[in-house]
Design an enzyme around this catalytic site. Structure first.
Site, mmCIF file in Angstrom:
data_model
loop_
_atom_site.group_PDB
_atom_site.id
_atom_site.type_symbol
_atom_site.label_atom_id
_atom_site.label_comp_id
_atom_site.label_asym_id
_atom_site.label_seq_id
_atom_site.Cartn_x
_atom_site.Cartn_y
_atom_site.Cartn_z
ATOM 1 N N THR A 1 -1.790 0.227 -5.126
ATOM 2 C CA THR A 1 -2.286 1.101 -6.191
ATOM 3 C C THR A 1 -1.336 2.281 -6.392
ATOM 4 O O THR A 1 -0.960 2.942 -5.431
ATOM 5 C CB THR A 1 -3.675 1.648 -5.811
ATOM 6 N N HIS B 1 -2.183 7.491 -3.162
ATOM 7 C CA HIS B 1 -3.312 6.565 -3.039
ATOM 8 C C HIS B 1 -3.761 6.450 -1.576
ATOM 9 O O HIS B 1 -4.954 6.549 -1.267
ATOM 10 C CB HIS B 1 -2.933 5.190 -3.580
ATOM 11 N N GLU C 1 -1.241 -1.585 -10.476
ATOM 12 C CA GLU C 1 -0.072 -1.899 -9.649
ATOM 13 C C GLU C 1 1.036 -2.533 -10.503
ATOM 14 O O GLU C 1 0.797 -3.001 -11.622
ATOM 15 C CB GLU C 1 -0.452 -2.872 -8.518
ATOM 16 N N GLU D 1 -7.176 -1.985 -9.539
ATOM 17 C CA GLU D 1 -6.093 -1.216 -8.926
ATOM 18 C C GLU D 1 -4.867 -1.378 -9.803
ATOM 19 O O GLU D 1 -4.423 -2.499 -10.082
ATOM 20 C CB GLU D 1 -5.813 -1.697 -7.488
ATOM 21 N N LYS E 1 -11.008 -8.989 -2.262
ATOM 22 C CA LYS E 1 -9.803 -9.010 -3.088
ATOM 23 C C LYS E 1 -9.521 -10.392 -3.660
ATOM 24 O O LYS E 1 -8.904 -10.511 -4.714
ATOM 25 C CB LYS E 1 -8.592 -8.613 -2.220
ATOM 26 N N ASP F 1 -5.018 -5.481 -9.277
ATOM 27 C CA ASP F 1 -5.581 -6.010 -8.033
ATOM 28 C C ASP F 1 -7.076 -5.689 -8.002
ATOM 29 O O ASP F 1 -7.504 -4.675 -7.464
ATOM 30 C CB ASP F 1 -4.847 -5.356 -6.842
ATOM 31 N N TYR G 1 0.887 -1.170 0.000
ATOM 32 C CA TYR G 1 0.000 0.000 0.000
ATOM 33 C C TYR G 1 0.921 1.214 0.000
ATOM 34 O O TYR G 1 0.834 2.063 0.864
ATOM 35 C CB TYR G 1 -0.846 -0.094 1.279
ATOM 36 N N GLN H 1 -15.647 -4.760 0.380
ATOM 37 C CA GLN H 1 -14.492 -4.324 1.175
ATOM 38 C C GLN H 1 -14.915 -3.406 2.330
ATOM 39 O O GLN H 1 -14.468 -3.565 3.469
ATOM 40 C CB GLN H 1 -13.499 -3.606 0.250
HETATM 41 MN MN MN Z 1 -4.002 -3.365 -4.010
#
Ligand code: MN
Length: 423
Positions: free
Chosen positions: A357, A141, A209, A207, A261, A241, A136, A248
Site C-alpha cells: 500500500t 503505511h 499499489e 490497497e 487477501k 490488493d 509492504y 485479516q
Molecule cells: Mn498489499
C-alpha cells in the site's frame, strides 16, 4: 533519430493533450474484439495498434522474432524474448506512429486493419501470472498500521528497515480491470465475542499499489543484485490488493495474510514499460540504517507517478478519496526483486510483484480505507451524504496513475472493480 520517449515526438494519430497514451508511452496489453481473437496491442491515444497485424505485414522484419509471438492470449512469450527485443519492438512501433512515417499512415486500408478503437475492444489480463508477491514497502503505511494494531511507540517491526517485508500471495485470483469481485466470506472474531463466526466480510478494503512484472527468469539457486534487476523488469501496472480487514485481524497471527487477501486482486490492463518511465526517475529516501550489501544499488530506481483512488457508489459519481505517489516508497523495486531472489528462489516470466500500500505522509494521501478512516473510527462522508468506513456492496473502486512533466503524460489508464454481494 529521436528516442521513443523524447517529448518532442508527435504522432500522425490525433491524441488529446490529457491522453494517458501519447506516442512517448506505448504500453503493451492483450485485447480482443468480436472479429479479432486475443492478441498483443499497444495503446496509442484512443486506439490500439494491433501488433499481430503489424507483424503480418512484415513491419518487424528487422527484429529477431517470430511474428506469431503477438498472436497470443498473454504477453509472456513476447516478454520472455528479453529486454533488447522489447526495446526494439517499442522503438519500431514509435517509428511507425511518428508523424512523417507513411508505412501505415500512407495506406487507409492498412490504417483500418492496424488500428482498433479502444472502446470497441475488451482488454484481457496482460500476463499469465505464475507467482505473485506482495511487499509492504511504504514507511507511512507500515507506520500507520503498526500504530493502529501494534504499538505507537514501536510502530515499525524491528526488521522493517533492514529488509523489504513481503509475503507470497495468490496468483490465481488476480483479475483485470472491469472484473467484478464478490464480497468474500470468512471466519472473524469481534474483540468482545466469545467465539469466532463465519459470514460475509464486514470490513472490505482496497490497497493502492503499483506492481512490476518480470520478463526474465532466474534458475533455482541463482540470485540477482538490485542493479541487475533492471534487465528482469518488463513494466508496471496499477494494482488493487483487495483486503478483508476483519478476516485479516483474526487469521494473520502467526503466519501473515491468507484468506483475507486471496479472494481477489485487480490490475490495470496496460503494462507501462520502464523505458517509457525513464524520464520520471527520482531519488528515493535516504535509507538509514544502510541496508546490507546485497540490497545496495546505484542510480535512481524510484519513479514519480501520481496515483489516485476514486469511490463510485451505485448510480452515483466517482469521488476522489486519496491522492498518493509511487515515489513515496522506502524500498525500491530493484531492492524488492534482489531480496526476493536472495535465497535462491527462482524468478519467472510474468511474475507480479506488488509494492505494498502506497501512503503519503498526510491523511489525504493514505492508500487504504483502514488508514483513511483510521480503522473505521472516522468515516468518510461522500458528496451524496452517505458515509463509508469500508467498502459497500455495489461500490466501484477506481485507481488511476500517471507520470507527468513538461506536457508529457505517461498514463496507466485505470483499474476499476465493482464489489458485488457475497455469493
Ligand atoms: Mn498489499
Amino acid at each position: 533519430m529521436l528516442k521513443a520517449n523524447d517529448p518532442g515526438l508527435h504522432s500522425w494519430i490525433e491524441i488529446a493533450a490529457d491522453s494517458d497514451f501519447p506516442i512517448q508511452n506505448l504500453p503493451f496489453g492483450i485485447f480482443t474484439t468480436p472479429d479479432r481473437d486475443p492478441r498483443v496491442g499497444v495503446a496509442i491515444g484512443e486506439y490500439i495498434l494491433d501488433l499481430c497485424v503489424v507483424a503480418q505485414h512484415n513491419m518487424f522484419e528487422l527484429i529477431d522474432l517470430d511474428p506469431n509471438v503477438f498472436h497470443r492470449p498473454y504477453l509472456n512469450e513476447f516478454i520472455a524474448l528479453g529486454k533488447p527485443i522489447w526495446r526494439a519492438v517499442r522503438n519500431r512501433v514509435s517509428e511507425l506512429l511518428r508523424n512523417h512515417n507513411e508505412e501505415i499512415s500512407g495506406n487507409s486500408d492498412l490504417i483500418r486493419e492496424c488500428l482498433v478503437e479502444q472502446y470497441k475492444a475488451q482488454m484481457l489480463i496482460p500476463v499469465q501470472v505464475p507467482n505473485y508477491t506482495d511487499f509492504y514497502s511504504s514507511i507511512e503505511h507500515a507506520t500507520n498500521v503498526g500504530t493502529m494494531f501494534r504499538d505507537p511507540a514501536n510502530a515499525l517491526s524491528p526488521n522493517w528497515k533492514h529488509l523489504p517485508v513481503g509475503y507470497h500471495g495468490r496468483a490465481s485470483s488476480i483479475v483485470v480491470s472491469g472484473t467484478n469481485i464478490h464480497r468474500p466470506k470468512g471466519q472473524t472474531k469481534a474483540p468482545q465475542a466469545d467465539a469466532p463466526a463465519f459470514g460475509s466480510c464486514r470490513q472490505l478494503d482496497f490497497e493502492l499499489e503499483v506492481a512490476f512484472i518480470t520478463g526474465r527468469e532466474t534458475a533455482l539457486g541463482q540470485s540477482i543484485t538490485p542493479d541487475q534487476a533492471d534487465d528482469y523488469i518488463f513494466g508496471l501496472v496499477l494494482f488493487n490488493d483487495w483486503s478483508a480487514r476483519d478476516i485479516q485481524t483474526w487469521e494473520y497471527v502467526p503466519l501473515g495474510p491468507f484468506l483475507a487477501k486471496s479472494f481477489g486482486s485487480s490490475i490495470s490492463p496496460w503494462v507501462v514499460t520502464l523505458d517509457a518511465l525513464e524520464p520520471f526517475k527520482v531519488k528515493g529516501p535516504e535509507q538509514d540504517p544502510r541496508p546490507l550489501s546485497y540490497l545496495e544499488f546505484t542510480g535512481n530506481h524510484h519513479y514519480d507517478i501520481n496515483l489516485e483512488v476514486l469511490l463510485q457508489p451505485a448510480g452515483g459519481r466517482a469521488n476522489c478519496i486519496s491522492r498518493s505517489n509511487y515515489k513515496y516508497m522506502y524500498w525500491n523495486m530493484n531492492q524488492q526483486l534482489a531480496h526476493q531472489s536472495s535465497n535462491g528462489c527462482n524468478i519467472q516470466v510474468g511474475d507480479v510483484y506488488a509494492s505494498g500500500t502506497i501512503s503519503g505522509s498526510t491523511r489525504e494521501s493514505y492508500g487504504s480505507m483502514l488508514e483513511l478512516t483510521w480503522g473505521g473510527t472516522q468515516p468518510i462522508t461522500l458528496p451524496d451524504g452517505t458515509q463509508r468506513r469500508f467498502i459497500n456492496d455495489h461500490d466501484t473502486i477506481i485507481m488511476r496513475g500517471y507520470a507527468g512533466r513538461n506536457g508529457t503524460r505517461i498514463g496507466f489508464g485505470e483499474v476499476r472493480t465493482k464489489i458485488l454481494p457475497a455469493i
